[in-house]
Write an enzyme that holds these catalytic residues in place. Structure first.
Site, PDB file in Angstrom:
ATOM      1  N   LYS A  80       0.848  -1.091   0.066  1.00  0.00           N
ATOM      2  CA  LYS A  80       0.019   0.070  -0.048  1.00  0.00           C
ATOM      3  C   LYS A  80       0.861   1.467  -0.092  1.00  0.00           C
ATOM      4  O   LYS A  80       1.788   1.534   0.850  1.00  0.00           O
ATOM      5  CB  LYS A  80      -0.910   0.139   1.410  1.00  0.00           C
ATOM      6  CG  LYS A  80      -2.379  -0.052   1.055  1.00  0.00           C
ATOM      7  CD  LYS A  80      -2.978   0.285   2.341  1.00  0.00           C
ATOM      8  CE  LYS A  80      -4.403   0.585   2.160  1.00  0.00           C
ATOM      9  NZ  LYS A  80      -5.093   0.570   3.742  1.00  0.00           N
TER      10      LYS A  80
HETATM   11  C1  E4P Z   1      -8.103   0.780   3.920  1.00  0.00           C
HETATM   12  O1  E4P Z   1      -7.634   0.623   2.950  1.00  0.00           O
HETATM   13  C2  E4P Z   1      -8.290   2.078   4.590  1.00  0.00           C
HETATM   14  O2  E4P Z   1      -6.923   2.286   4.931  1.00  0.00           O
HETATM   15  C3  E4P Z   1      -9.269   2.210   5.602  1.00  0.00           C
HETATM   16  O3  E4P Z   1     -10.424   1.884   4.863  1.00  0.00           O
HETATM   17  C4  E4P Z   1      -9.437   3.691   6.169  1.00  0.00           C
HETATM   18  O4  E4P Z   1     -10.594   3.633   6.867  1.00  0.00           O
HETATM   19  P1  E4P Z   1     -11.095   4.776   7.796  1.00  0.00           P
HETATM   20  O5  E4P Z   1     -11.117   6.138   7.147  1.00  0.00           O
HETATM   21  O6  E4P Z   1     -12.261   4.592   8.522  1.00  0.00           O
HETATM   22  O7  E4P Z   1      -9.818   5.105   8.872  1.00  0.00           O
END
Ligand code: E4P
Length: 301
Positions: A92
Site C-alpha cells: 500500500k
Molecule cells: C483501507 O484500506 C483504509 O486504510 C481504511 O479503509 C481507512 O478507513 P478509515 O477512514 O475508517 O480510517
C-alpha cells in the site's frame, strides 16, 4: 464485487473467512496500532505472517516512509518478507505523501508506484480522495486504487459545518441527495420572486456560489459518488486497475459503492456484521419455525 475485511484483527479475519465471503484483507498503520495495543509482547512480524496465512486473497500492507526511496525500499522489504508466506502481499502506497508537516514534494507516491510496478510488485494506492488522483495512480501502474468514501463524506460534512463526534457518529450515513435538496429549498426561498430572465443573477450570486461550493468537494457530493466517477473513468479507458472502495462506515454505503460498480469493497468487521441483519428476516424465521407441521418435519427424518 469482491469483499475484503478492513482490519488487522486476526480473530475478525478468521471469523469473516469462516463465513465463506472473504476475498482479501486491507491493513494500515492505524489498524496495526489497534491490534498491537490489544496484545502484550506481540511479535508483529509473526502476527502479520499469520494474517497472510489466514486468507487466500490479497493482503494489503502499508509502507511508512514518505519519500520515493523509502517507500520503494519498504515496499520491496514487505514483499520479500511476507509474500513467500502465501503469495498474496499487495504493497500500500499513499498517493501523495506531502504535507505542511513534511514537505517531501507531491509526486513521491506516484514515483514509488511506478518503481514498484516496474519490479512486478503489486500495489494498492491509498488515501485517494478524488478521481483525478485515481487516474494518475492508474497511469503509474497501480493494481488497486482505494478511494476513502467515509473520509470524503466526513470532509463534505465539515464543509457544511458538521463535526464528526459532535454532530454525527462515525457510523452515520451521509445523505448527499438530502443535503442537495435542502440547500436547493433554502436558496429557492430567497429567489421565489425572481423571473426566469433573472436567473443570471442567481448564478452569479455570492451566497449561491458559497452554498454550491460547500455541499460538495469540487463537484464530488459523496464518497460513493467519487467511487462511481473513478469507475466510469477506468471503464472509459479500459484501465486494468481495480477500484477498491475503502473507509466504509455503514452497510448502506457498501450498497452504494456496489451500485457504483466498485470491484472491491474493504469493509470493517462491524459493518460486515451490520450487512446481515434485518428485523423482518428475524421475524420471518420465527414464523417459519412456528409453522412447521409434523407432516413436513417427517420428511427430514
Ligand atoms: C483501507 O484500506 C483504509 O486504510 C481504511 O479503509 C481507512 O478507513 P478509515 O477512514 O475508517 O480510517
Amino acid at each position: 464485487m469482491k469483499i475484503f475485511v478492513d482490519t488487522a484483527e486476526i480473530d475478525e479475519i478468521k471469523e469473516a473467512n469462516s463465513w465463506g465471503i472473504l476475498d482479501g484483507v486491507t491493513t494500515n498503520p492505524s489498524l496495526i496500532k489497534k491490534a498491537v495495543e490489544k496484545r502484550e509482547n506481540i511479535d508483529v512480524e509473526e502476527y502479520v505472517k499469520d494474517i497472510c496465512k489466514t486468507v487466500d486473497g490479497p493482503v494489503s500492507l502499508e509502507v511508512i516512509g514518505l519519500t520515493r526511496e523509502e517507500m520503494v525500499e519498504q515496499g520491496e522489504l514487505l514483499y520479500e518478507k511476507f509474500n513467500p508466506v502465501n503469495g498474496n502481499v499487495v504493497v500500500k502506497i499513499p498517493i501523495n505523501t506531502n504535507s505542511p508537516e513534511s514537505s517531501v514534494g507531491e509526486y513521491e507516491g506516484l514515483k514509488a508506484l511506478k518503481d514498484l510496478s516496474s519490479r512486478g510488485i503489486p500495489t494498492n494506492t491509498t488515501l485517494i480522495m478524488k478521481p483525478e488522483q485515481a487516474l494518475l495512480a492508474a497511469k503509474a501502474g497501480t493494481q488497486y486504487v482505494s478511494p476513502f468514501a467515509g473520509r470524503i463524506d466526513d470532509y463534505i460534512r465539515t464543509r457544511v459545518g458538521l463535526t464528526r463526534g459532535d454532530d454525527y457518529p462515525k457510523s452515520a450515513y451521509h445523505d448527499a441527495d438530502w443535503l442537495r435538496h435542502a440547500s436547493y429549498l433554502n436558496l429557492k426561498s430567497r429567489y421565489d420572486e425572481l423571473e426566469g430572465e433573472e436567473l443570471e443573477k442567481i448564478y452569479s450570486d455570492k451566497a449561491v456560489a458559497e452554498v454550491k461550493d460547500s455541499i460538495s468537494d469540487d463537484g464530488i457530493y459523496s464518497g460513493s459518488s467519487a467511487v462511481s466517477a473513478i469507475n466510469r473513468i477506468f471503464s472509459n479507458y479500459e484501465f486494468d486497475t481495480a477500484v477498491l472502495a475503502a473507509s466504509l462506515r455503514n452497510s448502506r454505503q457498501v450498497r452504494e459503492v456496489a451500485e457504483a460498480g466498485a470491484d472491491v469493497a474493504t469493509i470493517p468487521f462491524q459493518v460486515l456484521e451490520e450487512m446481515i441483519g434485518h428485523y423482518k428476516t428475524e421475524r420471518g424465521i420465527v414464523s417459519f419455525s412456528e409453522d412447521v407441521v409434523e407432516e413436513y418435519e417427517a420428511i427430514f427424518e
